[in-house]
Design an enzyme around this catalytic site. Structure first.
Site, short mmCIF file in Angstrom:
data_model
loop_
_atom_site.label_atom_id
_atom_site.label_comp_id
_atom_site.label_asym_id
_atom_site.label_seq_id
_atom_site.Cartn_x
_atom_site.Cartn_y
_atom_site.Cartn_z
N GLN A 188 -3.69 6.43 8.42
CA GLN A 188 -4.22 5.96 9.70
C GLN A 188 -5.58 6.60 9.97
OE1 GLN A 188 -2.77 3.58 11.78
NE2 GLN A 188 -4.72 3.73 12.85
N ASP A 237 -3.85 -1.01 2.79
CA ASP A 237 -4.91 -1.32 3.76
C ASP A 237 -6.11 -1.98 3.09
OD1 ASP A 237 -4.65 -1.06 6.46
OD2 ASP A 237 -4.86 1.13 6.45
N LYS A 258 3.43 -0.09 13.57
CA LYS A 258 3.52 -0.48 12.15
C LYS A 258 4.90 -0.11 11.58
CE LYS A 258 -1.46 -0.06 11.60
NZ LYS A 258 -2.62 0.77 11.23
#
Ligand code: NAP
Length: 285
Positions: A97, A120, A53
């Site tokens: 994460q 997200d 990412k």
């Protein structure tokens, strides 16, 4: 029949190209989009995801703010960091994460990411908007699946879609996105899970099967309707390498189109995360 492979790598590269152009337009307004990536602990798979990412951020001109914390980091310290990132004007998106170490309450942490920086799309507020069909950003994997369907010219309106899996990050949001009365959606959606009596009975009548189970080869060729489109979300580490949730080789003889693993949904997830970050910078930057 041999199914067409839906090339997620290629489509994701196209999206990253579009994101880079949007970053260019933002820079003319004096804005450099910033994504803060927070990794807690040293899970090797999480490390690989976060690194890719971060690498892709650099490629499209998004500034990545890296925060790597020890596995033993107290929850309060993580919440404090999220508060700081929430008020930092250089940060437009925040990604924590998952999974988090066991001593940290995942739900609490996801709610601590301000909705206007939720790259997200996991904040309950943004998931609620996904349910309403009024979202600005959707969770990256479901957003990637919908974008794959649109760009591969797969008709969803009126289609029977079976989603196998009901997680908050894949199954539930993709189901909610595809039943909306909207372009790239308008499907009749069935969601299956471990209490579904006969998964094959459902998949066999599906025009589109979305497999998000987490078990290598769980969807086999006889479970598919001839000509079905198969989106394989699964990423399973096996002795034979990375495998999806679908027995791809056999399914290719029945399906009309299928996403490979790797190279299908995976690259789309990162591309949509980048796109979400830029969307937040465009809207709130
Ligand atoms: P998860 O949280 O473990 O959820 C799995 C879901 O599958 C659950 O709802 C479970 O049902 C259901 N399930 C399990 N076995 C089943 C079966 N035999 N029949 C029907 N349903 C079954 O997994 P997830 O986070 O959604 O991820 C799913 C897979 O996608 C994993 O392999 C993951 O690594 C992968 N993934 C890939 C990406 C990507 O970018 N490509 C992103 C996210 C996840 P219950 O609810 O009843 O337990």
């Amino acid at each position: 029949m041999t199914a067409k492979l839906i090339d997620g790598k290629q489509i994701a590269a196209e999206i990253r190209g579009e994101v880079a152009k949007r970053v260019g337009a933002l820079s003319e307004r004096g804005i450099t989009p910033g994504l803060a990536t927070v990794l807690v602990g040293d899970d090797p798979a999480s490390r690989v995801y976060v690194n890719s990412k971060r690498k892709m951020c650099a490629e499209v001109g998004i500034k990545a703010w890296d925060h790597d914390l020890e596995a033993s980091t107290p929850q309060d310290q993580l919440l404090q960091l999220l508060e700081e990132l929430g008020s930092d004007p250089a940060v437009h998106g925040i990604l924590v994460q998952l999974p988090l170490p066991a001593h940290i309450d995942e739900e609490l942490v996801l709610e601590a990411v301000p909705p206007h920086k939720d790259a997200d799309g996991f904040h309950p507020c943004n998931l609620g908007r996904v349910l309403q069909g009024t979202h600005l950003v959707a969770p990256a994997t479901p957003a990637g699946i919908q974008e794959l369907l649109i760009r591969a010219n797969i008709e969803t309106s009126g289609a029977e879609v079976v989603v196998a899996g009901r997680s908050n990050i894949v199954g539930k949001p993709i189901a909610a996105m595809l039943f909306q009365k909207a372009a790239g959606a308008n499907a009749t959606v069935t969601v299956c899970h471990t209490s579904t009596r006969d998964l094959a009975e459902h998949t066999k009548r599906a025009d589109i099967v979305i497999a998000a189970i987490g078990r290598a080869g769980a969807i086999t060729a006889p479970m598919l309707k001839p000509g079905a489109v198969v989106i394989d979300v699964g990423i399973n580490r096996t002795e034979d390498g990375l495998k999806g949730d679908v027995d791809t080789e056999a399914a290719m003889e029945v399906a009309s189109a299928i996403t490979p693993v790797p190279g299908g949904v995976g690259p789309m997830t990162i591309a949509m995360l980048l796109s979400n970050t830029v969307t937040l910078a465009e809207r709130f930057g």
